[in-house]
Structure formats: C-alpha cells, structure tokens
Write a protein that holds these residues in place. Structure first.
Motif, PDB file in Angstrom:
ATOM      1  N   VAL A   3       0.650  -1.116  -0.060  1.00 55.97           N
ATOM      2  CA  VAL A   3       0.281   0.472  -0.079  1.00 55.97           C
ATOM      3  C   VAL A   3       0.785   1.483  -0.212  1.00 55.97           C
ATOM      4  N   ASP A   4       2.181   1.227   0.642  1.00 60.13           N
ATOM      5  CA  ASP A   4       3.388   1.929   0.517  1.00 60.13           C
ATOM      6  C   ASP A   4       3.389   2.449  -0.668  1.00 60.13           C
ATOM      7  N   PHE A   5       3.806   3.398  -1.477  1.00 55.26           N
ATOM      8  CA  PHE A   5       4.369   4.353  -2.949  1.00 55.26           C
ATOM      9  C   PHE A   5       5.509   4.539  -2.925  1.00 55.26           C
ATOM     10  N   SER A   6       6.248   4.447  -2.060  1.00 55.63           N
ATOM     11  CA  SER A   6       7.712   5.314  -1.577  1.00 55.63           C
ATOM     12  C   SER A   6       8.092   3.892  -0.907  1.00 55.63           C
ATOM     13  N   SER A   7       9.676   3.574  -1.009  1.00 52.47           N
ATOM     14  CA  SER A   7      10.457   2.798  -0.757  1.00 52.47           C
ATOM     15  C   SER A   7      11.073   2.569   0.809  1.00 52.47           C
ATOM     16  N   VAL A   8      11.312   1.252   0.532  1.00 50.11           N
ATOM     17  CA  VAL A   8      12.348   1.586   2.646  1.00 50.11           C
ATOM     18  C   VAL A   8      13.069   2.289   2.684  1.00 50.11           C
ATOM     19  N   PRO A   9      12.537   3.322   4.280  1.00 49.00           N
ATOM     20  CA  PRO A   9      14.150   4.230   4.100  1.00 49.00           C
ATOM     21  C   PRO A   9      14.834   3.420   4.434  1.00 49.00           C
ATOM     22  N   PRO A  10      16.039   4.076   4.639  1.00 50.30           N
ATOM     23  CA  PRO A  10      17.433   2.963   4.816  1.00 50.30           C
ATOM     24  C   PRO A  10      17.541   2.898   6.591  1.00 50.30           C
ATOM     25  N   THR A  11      16.970   1.915   7.032  1.00 49.30           N
ATOM     26  CA  THR A  11      16.883   2.405   8.096  1.00 49.30           C
ATOM     27  C   THR A  11      17.408   0.776   9.120  1.00 49.30           C
ATOM     28  N   GLY A  12      18.095   0.479  10.054  1.00 48.48           N
ATOM     29  CA  GLY A  12      18.437  -1.454  10.352  1.00 48.48           C
ATOM     30  C   GLY A  12      17.004  -1.428  11.113  1.00 48.48           C
ATOM     31  N   ARG A  13      15.641  -0.871  10.975  1.00 51.86           N
ATOM     32  CA  ARG A  13      14.471  -1.015  11.766  1.00 51.86           C
ATOM     33  C   ARG A  13      13.723  -1.962  11.059  1.00 51.86           C
ATOM     34  N   THR A  14      13.722  -3.419  11.208  1.00 49.23           N
ATOM     35  CA  THR A  14      12.757  -4.303  10.297  1.00 49.23           C
ATOM     36  C   THR A  14      11.855  -4.059  10.149  1.00 49.23           C
ATOM     37  N   GLY A  15      10.536  -4.267   9.115  1.00 49.46           N
ATOM     38  CA  GLY A  15       9.319  -3.824   9.594  1.00 49.46           C
ATOM     39  C   GLY A  15       8.791  -2.449   9.193  1.00 49.46           C
ATOM     40  N   GLY A  23       1.396   9.819   2.952  1.00 42.75           N
ATOM     41  CA  GLY A  23       1.385  10.604   3.709  1.00 42.75           C
ATOM     42  C   GLY A  23       1.272  11.861   2.482  1.00 42.75           C
ATOM     43  N   ALA A  24       1.572  11.465   1.325  1.00 38.92           N
ATOM     44  CA  ALA A  24       1.120  13.179   0.330  1.00 38.92           C
ATOM     45  C   ALA A  24       0.196  12.939  -0.217  1.00 38.92           C
ATOM     46  N   ALA A  25      -0.217  11.456  -0.682  1.00 35.10           N
ATOM     47  CA  ALA A  25      -1.876  11.452  -1.288  1.00 35.10           C
ATOM     48  C   ALA A  25      -2.776  11.941   0.126  1.00 35.10           C
ATOM     49  N   VAL A  26      -3.314  11.550   1.193  1.00 31.82           N
ATOM     50  CA  VAL A  26      -3.927  12.090   1.850  1.00 31.82           C
ATOM     51  C   VAL A  26      -3.471  13.317   2.189  1.00 31.82           C
ATOM     52  N   VAL A  27      -2.581  13.676   2.157  1.00 29.87           N
ATOM     53  CA  VAL A  27      -2.854  15.588   1.924  1.00 29.87           C
ATOM     54  C   VAL A  27      -3.678  16.340   0.634  1.00 29.87           C
ATOM     55  N   ILE A  87      -7.105   5.877   6.155  1.00 31.77           N
ATOM     56  CA  ILE A  87      -6.970   4.401   7.541  1.00 31.77           C
ATOM     57  C   ILE A  87      -5.685   3.483   6.419  1.00 31.77           C
ATOM     58  N   LEU A  88      -5.632   3.078   5.336  1.00 29.41           N
ATOM     59  CA  LEU A  88      -4.363   3.001   5.174  1.00 29.41           C
ATOM     60  C   LEU A  88      -3.082   3.854   5.230  1.00 29.41           C
ATOM     61  N   TRP A  89      -2.562   4.839   5.274  1.00 27.04           N
ATOM     62  CA  TRP A  89      -1.743   5.546   6.018  1.00 27.04           C
ATOM     63  C   TRP A  89      -1.686   5.289   7.332  1.00 27.04           C
ATOM     64  N   PHE A  90      -2.931   5.648   8.108  1.00 25.94           N
ATOM     65  CA  PHE A  90      -3.070   4.822   9.490  1.00 25.94           C
ATOM     66  C   PHE A  90      -2.504   3.896  10.237  1.00 25.94           C
ATOM     67  N   ARG A 209       1.320  15.286   7.627  1.00 23.21           N
ATOM     68  CA  ARG A 209       2.860  15.920   7.795  1.00 23.21           C
ATOM     69  C   ARG A 209       3.760  15.609   8.328  1.00 23.21           C
ATOM     70  N   ARG A 210       2.880  16.144  10.463  1.00 20.22           N
ATOM     71  CA  ARG A 210       3.707  15.884  11.005  1.00 20.22           C
ATOM     72  C   ARG A 210       3.786  14.519  11.797  1.00 20.22           C
ATOM     73  N   LEU A 211       3.453  13.556  11.990  1.00 16.03           N
ATOM     74  CA  LEU A 211       3.369  12.099  12.046  1.00 16.03           C
ATOM     75  C   LEU A 211       4.270  12.225  10.748  1.00 16.03           C
ATOM     76  N   THR A 212       4.361  12.355   9.483  1.00 14.96           N
ATOM     77  CA  THR A 212       5.178  11.320   8.870  1.00 14.96           C
ATOM     78  C   THR A 212       6.452  12.010   9.289  1.00 14.96           C
ATOM     79  N   ALA A 213       6.689  13.004   9.013  1.00 13.11           N
ATOM     80  CA  ALA A 213       8.031  13.526   9.654  1.00 13.11           C
ATOM     81  C   ALA A 213       8.262  12.852  10.486  1.00 13.11           C
ATOM     82  N   MET A 214       8.026  12.255  11.733  1.00 13.62           N
ATOM     83  CA  MET A 214       8.537  11.853  12.739  1.00 13.62           C
ATOM     84  C   MET A 214       8.820  10.509  12.971  1.00 13.62           C
TER      85      MET A 214
END
Length: 226
Positions: A3-15, A23-27, A87-90, A209-214
């Motif tokens: 359901v996500d449009f963007s790739s997984v960010p570079p992070t060591g946190r699996t999942g 988030g952009a679509a919701v806005v 709801i998908l974003w949430f 926007r705030r929660l997506t950035a967080m």
C-alpha cells in the motif's frame, strides 16, 4: 501489492516502511475535501439566503437547488476517497509504531482499521490509537513501553472532527420537519457542520505531515542496542 508508494527508508529497523508516499496522497485528498467543502459553504449560504428572501424565479431556485445537491455528492465522494487512503496511512503508521515501541500500545493492531468503522466506538478508539502511535514515533524515545507524549494537535483535530457530528445530527432532525423555517434551520446547521469539517481537515493535514515526518526521522535513528 504494497500500500506504500515509496521505498523502504535506509534503516536498521526491520518492518519499518516509509509513510511519505501515502502521506502525500492523504494530504492531496484532504485538499480536495476542503475544496468540496468550500463549494458546499458557498452554495449552502446562497440557499440559506434564498429561503429567507422574497420568492424568486423558478429557474433561479432550481439552479441553486441543483448546485446544492451536487455539493452533497462532491463532499461525500471526496470524503469517502480520502477516508480510505487515510485509513491505509493510519494502519501503516500503527505497524511502524509497533517496531518503534512494541509494548507501547493499549490496543491491538486491528483497531487501527476497525476503530474507524465500528459505530459508537469510533468516537474515541481512533484517538487512543493515534496517541499511542504519536508517543511511539517520537524521535529519541527508546524501544519498549512508549512514554506518553501529550499531543495538543491530535486532541484538537479529534475534538473538531467529533464536534462536527453535533450540527450534522441536528440538521438531519430538522430536515424531517416541514416548512420553510425548519428547512432554513437545517441548512444553517449543515453549514456549521461543513465549516467544522474544513477546520478538521486542515488540522488533519498538520497531523499527517507531522507524524509522517516524525516516523521518517525515527526510522533513520541508529539501531538501538538489544
């Protein structure tokens, strides 16, 4: 399919998956909701004025009645479309939050969806889920029981959104009555409801926007020590 449009960010946190695409679509969809609501306010204000004025021509009355009906269609369609993507974003935000704070949630994951759909409980369950997501997504918080972070933004959004139900229900009651006075009162209450909906949509944009950035910042933090 994800359901996500963007790739997984570079992070060591699996999942953890990026919220930025959804988030952009919701806005964008919230912007359409606001536009439809503004149209409804303009048309509704005109209908309210016509109901209290001297009799007008049939063609004028029919034209504004038609626009009033179309405003209902526009607001309903944009609201439903936005609701589905929101709801998908949430849900994705809730899944990410489990990685950030596995023990920091008072409700199971399913309530991130069903909390919006089940009558009555949808008056408070989504807010509780949102506050847990917010706490877990706060940058710098450790993995484990999430510290309860107070969020005036979430509370303001929820209060305004729930507050819009009151004039809506009242408007439906007046709509069942007959007579020009009752009809005019129904239009006035509907206008109030739409104005509150605009305010709630504006606050929702800020929440998204705030929660997506967080969550993006949180995902980029160094992997914690087990």
């Amino acid at each position: 399919m994800s359901v996500d449009f963007s790739s997984v960010p570079p992070t060591g946190r699996t999942g953890v998956r990026s919220l930025r695409g959804l988030g952009a679509a919701v806005v964008v969809l919230l912007g359409l909701v606001i536009a439809a609501d503004v149209f409804a306010v303009v048309v509704g204000a005109r209908m309210y004025a016509l109901r209290g004025a001297e009799p007008v021509g049939f063609e004028v009355h029919e034209r504004w009645e038609s626009l009033y009906r179309w405003s209902d269609v526009a607001t309903m369609n944009t609201y439903v479309a936005c609701g589905v993507v929101f709801i998908l974003w949430f849900r994705r935000a809730r899944i990410n939050a489990e990685v950030f704070a596995p023990d920091g949630h008072r409700l199971v994951r399913g309530w991130a969806v069903w909390g919006w759909l089940v009558p009555v409980v949808n008056l408070w369950i989504p807010r509780r889920v949102a506050l847990d997501i917010w706490s877990a997504s706060t940058p710098g918080a450790h993995l484990g029981p999430a510290p309860r972070q107070s969020s005036g933004l979430v509370n303001a959004w929820w209060a305004v959104w729930i507050g819009g139900y009151v004039p809506t229900l009242a408007a439906l009651t007046y709509a069942k009555a007959e007579g020009p006075a009752e009809t005019r009162q129904s239009i006035a209450l509907t206008l109030l409801s739409v104005l509150l909906d605009i305010a709630a949509a504006v606050l929702a944009v800020r929440v998204v926007r705030r929660l997506t950035a967080m969550q993006h910042r949180k995902a980029l933090e160094a992997t914690p020590v087990p």
